[in-house]
Design a protein around this motif. Structure first.
Motif, PDB file in Angstrom:
ATOM      1  N   ASP A   9      24.696  30.819 -37.808  1.00  0.00           N
ATOM      2  CA  ASP A   9      24.213  29.477 -37.874  1.00  0.00           C
ATOM      3  C   ASP A   9      25.074  28.432 -38.290  1.00  0.00           C
ATOM      4  OD1 ASP A   9      21.637  30.955 -37.445  1.00  0.00           O
ATOM      5  OD2 ASP A   9      21.138  30.819 -39.428  1.00  0.00           O
ATOM      6  N   GLU A  10      26.243  28.745 -38.954  1.00  0.00           N
ATOM      7  CA  GLU A  10      27.158  27.653 -39.650  1.00  0.00           C
ATOM      8  C   GLU A  10      28.270  27.443 -38.598  1.00  0.00           C
ATOM      9  OE1 GLU A  10      28.369  31.742 -41.748  1.00  0.00           O
ATOM     10  OE2 GLU A  10      26.558  30.477 -41.162  1.00  0.00           O
ATOM     11  N   GLY A  11      28.374  28.199 -37.732  1.00  0.00           N
ATOM     12  CA  GLY A  11      29.172  27.950 -36.263  1.00  0.00           C
ATOM     13  C   GLY A  11      30.585  28.399 -36.974  1.00  0.00           C
ATOM     14  N   TYR A  12      31.778  27.903 -36.218  1.00  0.00           N
ATOM     15  CA  TYR A  12      33.013  28.013 -36.545  1.00  0.00           C
ATOM     16  C   TYR A  12      33.951  26.681 -36.191  1.00  0.00           C
ATOM     17  CZ  TYR A  12      32.325  33.040 -36.234  1.00  0.00           C
ATOM     18  OH  TYR A  12      31.929  34.285 -36.554  1.00  0.00           O
ATOM     19  N   GLY A  13      34.919  26.556 -37.210  1.00  0.00           N
ATOM     20  CA  GLY A  13      35.484  25.165 -37.179  1.00  0.00           C
ATOM     21  C   GLY A  13      34.648  23.970 -37.289  1.00  0.00           C
ATOM     22  N   THR A  14      33.460  24.175 -38.033  1.00  0.00           N
ATOM     23  CA  THR A  14      32.488  23.013 -38.173  1.00  0.00           C
ATOM     24  C   THR A  14      32.571  22.479 -39.797  1.00  0.00           C
ATOM     25  OG1 THR A  14      30.780  24.542 -38.737  1.00  0.00           O
ATOM     26  CG2 THR A  14      30.878  24.009 -36.697  1.00  0.00           C
ATOM     27  N   ASN A  15      31.902  21.593 -40.006  1.00  0.00           N
ATOM     28  CA  ASN A  15      31.727  21.052 -41.402  1.00  0.00           C
ATOM     29  C   ASN A  15      31.136  22.097 -42.288  1.00  0.00           C
ATOM     30  OD1 ASN A  15      32.658  18.462 -40.724  1.00  0.00           O
ATOM     31  ND2 ASN A  15      30.292  17.544 -40.415  1.00  0.00           N
ATOM     32  N   THR A  16      30.282  22.853 -42.120  1.00  0.00           N
ATOM     33  CA  THR A  16      29.774  24.007 -42.820  1.00  0.00           C
ATOM     34  C   THR A  16      30.545  25.093 -42.854  1.00  0.00           C
ATOM     35  OG1 THR A  16      27.366  23.512 -42.195  1.00  0.00           O
ATOM     36  CG2 THR A  16      27.798  25.512 -42.981  1.00  0.00           C
ATOM     37  N   THR A  38      46.571  40.604 -17.848  1.00  0.00           N
ATOM     38  CA  THR A  38      46.829  39.595 -18.712  1.00  0.00           C
ATOM     39  C   THR A  38      46.146  39.655 -19.989  1.00  0.00           C
ATOM     40  OG1 THR A  38      46.931  37.996 -16.683  1.00  0.00           O
ATOM     41  CG2 THR A  38      46.682  36.965 -18.918  1.00  0.00           C
ATOM     42  N   ARG A  39      46.942  39.407 -21.149  1.00  0.00           N
ATOM     43  CA  ARG A  39      46.392  39.339 -22.454  1.00  0.00           C
ATOM     44  C   ARG A  39      46.013  37.882 -22.840  1.00  0.00           C
ATOM     45  NH1 ARG A  39      49.353  42.425 -27.416  1.00  0.00           N
ATOM     46  NH2 ARG A  39      50.893  40.454 -27.109  1.00  0.00           N
ATOM     47  N   ILE A  40      44.853  37.581 -23.370  1.00  0.00           N
ATOM     48  CA  ILE A  40      44.508  36.294 -23.793  1.00  0.00           C
ATOM     49  C   ILE A  40      44.312  36.354 -25.277  1.00  0.00           C
ATOM     50  CG2 ILE A  40      42.815  34.377 -23.296  1.00  0.00           C
ATOM     51  CD1 ILE A  40      42.486  35.889 -20.612  1.00  0.00           C
ATOM     52  N   ASN A  41      44.917  35.577 -26.053  1.00  0.00           N
ATOM     53  CA  ASN A  41      44.679  35.328 -27.267  1.00  0.00           C
ATOM     54  C   ASN A  41      44.160  33.900 -27.592  1.00  0.00           C
ATOM     55  OD1 ASN A  41      45.590  37.780 -28.239  1.00  0.00           O
ATOM     56  ND2 ASN A  41      47.591  37.132 -28.490  1.00  0.00           N
ATOM     57  N   PHE A  42      42.952  33.536 -28.140  1.00  0.00           N
ATOM     58  CA  PHE A  42      42.478  32.186 -28.271  1.00  0.00           C
ATOM     59  C   PHE A  42      41.453  32.046 -29.480  1.00  0.00           C
ATOM     60  CE2 PHE A  42      39.191  35.242 -26.477  1.00  0.00           C
ATOM     61  CZ  PHE A  42      38.018  34.515 -26.788  1.00  0.00           C
ATOM     62  N   SER A  43      41.579  30.513 -29.633  1.00  0.00           N
ATOM     63  CA  SER A  43      40.794  30.301 -30.998  1.00  0.00           C
ATOM     64  C   SER A  43      39.763  29.175 -30.508  1.00  0.00           C
ATOM     65  CB  SER A  43      41.763  29.647 -31.924  1.00  0.00           C
ATOM     66  OG  SER A  43      42.350  28.375 -31.503  1.00  0.00           O
ATOM     67  N   LEU A  44      38.630  29.089 -31.199  1.00  0.00           N
ATOM     68  CA  LEU A  44      37.623  28.114 -30.918  1.00  0.00           C
ATOM     69  C   LEU A  44      37.255  27.141 -32.136  1.00  0.00           C
ATOM     70  CD1 LEU A  44      35.278  30.304 -28.921  1.00  0.00           C
ATOM     71  CD2 LEU A  44      36.677  28.451 -27.913  1.00  0.00           C
ATOM     72  N   ARG A  45      37.193  26.043 -32.139  1.00  0.00           N
ATOM     73  CA  ARG A  45      36.633  25.092 -33.083  1.00  0.00           C
ATOM     74  C   ARG A  45      35.620  24.229 -32.599  1.00  0.00           C
ATOM     75  NH1 ARG A  45      41.868  25.728 -32.212  1.00  0.00           N
ATOM     76  NH2 ARG A  45      41.927  23.662 -30.887  1.00  0.00           N
ATOM     77  N   LYS A  46      34.908  23.726 -33.616  1.00  0.00           N
ATOM     78  CA  LYS A  46      33.962  22.705 -33.277  1.00  0.00           C
ATOM     79  C   LYS A  46      32.554  23.442 -32.528  1.00  0.00           C
ATOM     80  CE  LYS A  46      36.063  19.241 -34.979  1.00  0.00           C
ATOM     81  NZ  LYS A  46      35.947  18.780 -36.245  1.00  0.00           N
ATOM     82  N   LEU A  47      32.481  24.587 -32.796  1.00  0.00           N
ATOM     83  CA  LEU A  47      31.527  25.581 -32.005  1.00  0.00           C
ATOM     84  C   LEU A  47      30.357  25.806 -32.801  1.00  0.00           C
ATOM     85  CD1 LEU A  47      31.103  27.602 -29.640  1.00  0.00           C
ATOM     86  CD2 LEU A  47      32.233  29.513 -30.917  1.00  0.00           C
ATOM     87  N   PRO A  48      29.417  25.056 -32.521  1.00  0.00           N
ATOM     88  CA  PRO A  48      28.219  25.261 -33.384  1.00  0.00           C
ATOM     89  C   PRO A  48      27.442  26.507 -33.017  1.00  0.00           C
ATOM     90  CG  PRO A  48      27.959  23.845 -31.522  1.00  0.00           C
ATOM     91  CD  PRO A  48      29.170  24.182 -31.390  1.00  0.00           C
ATOM     92  N   GLY A  49      26.489  26.861 -33.908  1.00  0.00           N
ATOM     93  CA  GLY A  49      25.784  28.256 -33.953  1.00  0.00           C
ATOM     94  C   GLY A  49      24.167  27.895 -34.345  1.00  0.00           C
ATOM     95  N   PRO A  50      23.312  28.655 -34.210  1.00  0.00           N
ATOM     96  CA  PRO A  50      23.721  29.982 -33.553  1.00  0.00           C
ATOM     97  C   PRO A  50      23.597  30.062 -32.135  1.00  0.00           C
ATOM     98  CG  PRO A  50      21.468  29.725 -34.288  1.00  0.00           C
ATOM     99  CD  PRO A  50      21.931  28.605 -34.620  1.00  0.00           C
ATOM    100  N   ARG A  51      24.483  31.198 -31.667  1.00  0.00           N
ATOM    101  CA  ARG A  51      24.335  31.244 -29.996  1.00  0.00           C
ATOM    102  C   ARG A  51      25.202  32.493 -29.779  1.00  0.00           C
ATOM    103  NH1 ARG A  51      25.682  26.802 -27.474  1.00  0.00           N
ATOM    104  NH2 ARG A  51      25.262  25.515 -29.217  1.00  0.00           N
ATOM    105  N   THR A  52      24.926  32.937 -28.376  1.00  0.00           N
ATOM    106  CA  THR A  52      25.759  34.144 -28.089  1.00  0.00           C
ATOM    107  C   THR A  52      26.580  33.528 -26.944  1.00  0.00           C
ATOM    108  OG1 THR A  52      24.122  35.701 -28.163  1.00  0.00           O
ATOM    109  CG2 THR A  52      25.676  36.045 -26.625  1.00  0.00           C
ATOM    110  N   CYS A  53      27.985  33.993 -27.126  1.00  0.00           N
ATOM    111  CA  CYS A  53      29.174  33.395 -26.217  1.00  0.00           C
ATOM    112  C   CYS A  53      29.839  34.373 -25.468  1.00  0.00           C
ATOM    113  CB  CYS A  53      30.050  32.554 -26.903  1.00  0.00           C
ATOM    114  SG  CYS A  53      29.480  31.097 -27.865  1.00  0.00           S
ATOM    115  N   ARG A  54      30.462  34.221 -24.444  1.00  0.00           N
ATOM    116  CA  ARG A  54      31.249  34.973 -23.779  1.00  0.00           C
ATOM    117  C   ARG A  54      32.263  34.379 -23.037  1.00  0.00           C
ATOM    118  NH1 ARG A  54      27.230  36.264 -18.203  1.00  0.00           N
ATOM    119  NH2 ARG A  54      27.620  34.260 -17.267  1.00  0.00           N
TER     120      ARG A  54
END
Length: 259
Positions: A212-219, A176-192
């Motif tokens: 630090d600024e995350g993804y899909g955030t105000n920053t 299975t191939r998985i294409n995905f997007s993430l929003r409202k994801l704060p940082g800093p952090r490590t994800c899996r």
């Protein structure tokens, strides 16, 4: 030379220098742009004299033309024969300057390569990458993970963390191939990204870091788009979960997609 080098341009152009002075002047010309420029302006004038052929010169000689003028003209014609040699010398000198400029550029490039700018670590993807499938066509929607959206779409928002995701699952020969997007994801952090099968086994198929600024955030309004793959078939998958991993390796769910 018997006189300053800068005074010999006209004499050189007309070919009146002896062999020794000619050689010395050419050595000077290779490093003196002022003389080279002056010599270049004389080339068209000397070139005009080349149109006078030997027969014309003989005719002039048998007339009452001033013998001194005839001699100077003959000298000028002989000088024209050296014109190609002069142009070659000028081209060589120009090439030396251009090469020097390119060398400087190359040196700067080496310096820049030795001190590369700092960059934020990009998400890591599993290897080997799944083969490209050019036959399938997915539903309409934004491309994620650098690929066109393909497969079944799943949307989820975690009520506790607020993290949002859109996933496209496409059945392939390899799994299975998985294409995905993430929003409202704060940082800093490590994800899996973890695949949870229906038989209760799990598989980590991708890891990445969040700045630090995350993804899909105000920053950082831009969301994160990734692509991953698993050997599990779509029908064998129960859930796909995005997890946050702390410094001690303890994972906690950020958003979960149920199939």
């Amino acid at each position: 030379m018997s006189r300053p080098d800068h005074m010999d341009v006209a004499a050189y152009a007309l070919g009146v220098l002896d062999a020794q002075d000619t050689e010395r002047f050419e050595e000077h010309l290779a490093t003196c742009w002022a003389c080279a420029a002056e010599l270049e302006t004389m080339v068209p004038v000397v070139g005009l004299l080349s149109d006078i052929d030997g027969e014309t010169m003989s005719a002039l000689e048998h007339t009452q033309t001033d013998p001194a003028l005839l001699d100077r003209t003959l000298v000028a014609v002989r000088a024209h024969r050296r014109r190609s040699r002069v142009r070659q010398l000028l081209a060589t000198a120009a090439a030396v300057v251009v090469l020097g400029g390119l060398t400087g550029i190359g040196f700067n490039t080496v310096i820049d390569d030795a001190n590369p700018p700092s960059v934020v670590a990009e998400p890591t993807l599993p290897a080997p990458a799944p083969p490209t499938d050019s036959t399938g066509g997915g539903p309409t929607g934004p491309g994620v993970g650098g690929n066109e959206a393909e497969g079944d779409q799943y949307d989820a928002t975690d009520p506790s963390t607020g993290v949002q995701t859109t996933m496209f699952l496409a059945q392939k020969e390899f799994g299975t191939r998985i294409n995905f997007s993430l929003r409202k994801l704060p940082g800093p952090r490590t994800c899996r990204l973890v695949v949870i099968r229906k038989n209760a086994t799990t598989e980590v198929i991708s890891t990445w870091s969040v700045p630090d600024e995350g993804y899909g955030t105000n920053t950082q309004p831009q969301g994160l788009e990734l692509s991953a793959a698993t050997a599990a078939k779509v029908g064998d998958i129960k859930q796909i979960q995005v997890q946050s991993v702390d410094g001690n390796g303890v994972a906690s769910p950020l958003v979960t997609v149920g199939l």
